[in-house]
Every structure is written in C-alpha cells, then in structure tokens.
Design a protein around this motif. Structure first.
Motif, short mmCIF file in Angstrom:
data_model
loop_
_atom_site.label_atom_id
_atom_site.label_comp_id
_atom_site.label_asym_id
_atom_site.label_seq_id
_atom_site.Cartn_x
_atom_site.Cartn_y
_atom_site.Cartn_z
N ILE A 39 14.46 37.14 -17.58
CA ILE A 39 15.22 37.89 -16.59
C ILE A 39 14.82 39.37 -16.58
O ILE A 39 14.68 39.98 -15.51
N GLU A 40 14.62 39.97 -17.74
CA GLU A 40 14.38 41.40 -17.82
C GLU A 40 12.91 41.76 -17.82
O GLU A 40 12.57 42.94 -17.67
N ARG A 66 18.07 44.66 -9.97
CA ARG A 66 17.82 43.34 -10.54
C ARG A 66 19.03 42.41 -10.42
O ARG A 66 18.90 41.25 -10.04
N GLU A 67 20.22 42.93 -10.77
CA GLU A 67 21.41 42.08 -10.73
C GLU A 67 21.73 41.67 -9.29
O GLU A 67 22.18 40.55 -9.04
N GLY A 68 21.52 42.57 -8.35
CA GLY A 68 21.74 42.23 -6.95
C GLY A 68 20.76 41.17 -6.48
O GLY A 68 21.12 40.28 -5.68
N LEU A 70 19.38 38.87 -8.44
CA LEU A 70 19.84 37.62 -9.06
C LEU A 70 20.97 36.99 -8.24
O LEU A 70 20.96 35.78 -7.97
N ASP A 71 21.93 37.81 -7.85
CA ASP A 71 23.04 37.29 -7.07
C ASP A 71 22.57 36.73 -5.74
O ASP A 71 23.09 35.71 -5.26
N TYR A 131 18.65 32.56 -17.51
CA TYR A 131 19.90 33.28 -17.25
C TYR A 131 21.03 32.82 -18.18
O TYR A 131 21.74 33.64 -18.76
N ARG A 134 20.92 34.01 -21.84
CA ARG A 134 21.08 35.43 -22.14
C ARG A 134 22.25 35.63 -23.11
O ARG A 134 23.28 34.97 -23.00
N ASP A 144 31.36 35.81 -13.32
CA ASP A 144 29.92 35.91 -13.53
C ASP A 144 29.23 35.60 -12.20
O ASP A 144 29.65 34.70 -11.46
N PRO A 145 28.17 36.32 -11.85
CA PRO A 145 27.51 36.11 -10.55
C PRO A 145 27.10 34.66 -10.30
O PRO A 145 27.21 34.17 -9.17
#
Length: 230
Positions: A39-40, A66-68, A70-71, A131, A134, A144-145
């Motif tokens: 992921i990172e 990144r988080e956006g 993923l969502d 994911y 993690r 959680d997304p």
C-alpha cells in the motif's frame, strides 16, 4: 452441491459509473501497483506515470492523496461486487436456498473472484491482501474505508451467523479468516499462472474454497458452543 453460475470477469473499465477515463486509469494503476508492491510502496508519482498521466500530482488532484485513491478503488469495485452479490442472493432465495450456508458463502466469494485487471489477474484481491494485513486494520471497524463500502455483505454475514446460531462477533472473526483464505487462493493462482505453471480453472478454485469454507464455519460454531463462557 450449490449450483454455481457462470463467472463474469469484470475489469475496472467495465463497471458502470460516472468516473472519467482519467480517474479509472489512476484507479487501475493504483490497484495494480499497490496490490503488487504494498500500500505504501509505490509513490503517487509512480501511480500517475503508470496511468499515463503527465501531471505527477494527478492522484492528489483527483483523489486528494493515497487514502482517497484507496477509497475510490473500494467504491468502484464494491459497486460491482455488491450488485452481483444481490443478484446471487436473490437467485438463491428464489431457488429455495435461502437457508443454505454454502449458497450464501458463494454469494460473497464469487463476485470478489470475478474482479480482474486488464491482464486477467486478480489485482484487487492482491490489494485486499495488502490492505487487510496492514498493522492496525480492524475487520470489525465499520468506519474503515473498506468496511464502510460493505453494507450488503455485512448483512449477509449477520444472516449466516443466525443460521449457525453464532454470536456475530465470533462469526465475523471466523468469516474474516475464511475470506482471507479466498483472497490468498486467488493471489496464489495468479502467481502460478505468471510462472506458466498449471492452474485450476477459476470456477473450480471458487467451488473448492466454498466447499471448504461452509464446513469450517459450522465447526467454528460447534467449537464456540462447546467452549462458551471460556
């Protein structure tokens, strides 16, 4: 044995929705790179370049980071997955299999197994493996997304827990373990194919996993009853 429908392989670009071509290319690139390297690990610039974007800040511009991204991946994939799950559950109910544990497990596993990338690989399954492994991921955390996009499957899990007369929290943990096993099986099949090794058909792999999962869940329910209260 539960009758299995023909599988419907689905890519990001085949899912109905209003996402632009640019967003879909970034979602596709992010899914593949983060699923393969972690992921990172891939930089947002690497993802933008993989998607053919000249603007190295394309991910930030379209998704905020990144988080956006993923969502956005979860939102797009789960739109197709949840619709397919509803279809399979309706089919099971109409066929008199509304209380059949295997039919409900199949309704969860089949749509996930149908999510492929343009090369026919299960990049979404690999992303989920990255994911959900993690540190800090909590399968029971509803905001959680990933979990926030899974309202229908959570309802299915409640239905299965009721069939097994099992506390939902206990069932959720056990089902999470089985779900991870399905994801690992898809990733392992990809690895064998990548090395030109013989692989089982996707339909057979899913059927085998469902056939193993239903008895495992029943055994977990029996164990919980015997050891209730400690």
């Amino acid at each position: 044995m539960v009758p299995f429908p023909d599988l419907k392989p689905t890519t990001i670009f085949a899912i109905e929705g209003e996402e632009t071509g640019t967003k879909r290319r970034l979602i596709d690139a992010g899914e593949r790179l983060m699923g393969t390297h972690g992921i990172e690990e891939p930089s947002l610039q690497d993802i933008a370049a993989e998607a053919g974007q000249g603007n190295k800040f394309a991910v930030q511009y379209h998704f905020g980071g990144r988080e956006g991204l993923l969502d956005a991946i979860f939102a797009l994939r789960m739109r197709a997955i949840e619709a397919r799950r509803r279809e399979l559950v309706n089919r099971a109910d109409e066929g008199g299999l509304d209380s059949d544990l295997s039919a409900l497990v199949a309704a969860v596993f089949i749509p996930m197994s149908e999510q492929i990338d343009e090369a026919g690989r299960h990049s979404y399954a690999r992303l989920l493996l990255q994911y959900t492994s993690r540190i800090g991921f909590d399968p029971a955390r509803r905001d959680d997304p990933f979990n926030a996009r899974r309202s229908f499957v959570i309802g299915l899990m409640e239905r299965m827990a009721t069939l097994l007369e099992m506390d939902f929290a206990q069932f959720e943990l056990n089902f999470y373990q089985q779900n991870v096993a399905m994801i690992v099986a898809l990733a392992a099949r990809d690895n064998l194919a990548f090395r030109n090794r013989p692989v089982p058909s996707l339909a057979r792999l899913v059927e085998q996993t469902v056939a193993m999962t239903a008895p495992a869940l029943r055994a977990a329910a029996d164990y919980a009853r015997v050891h209730q209260g400690g």
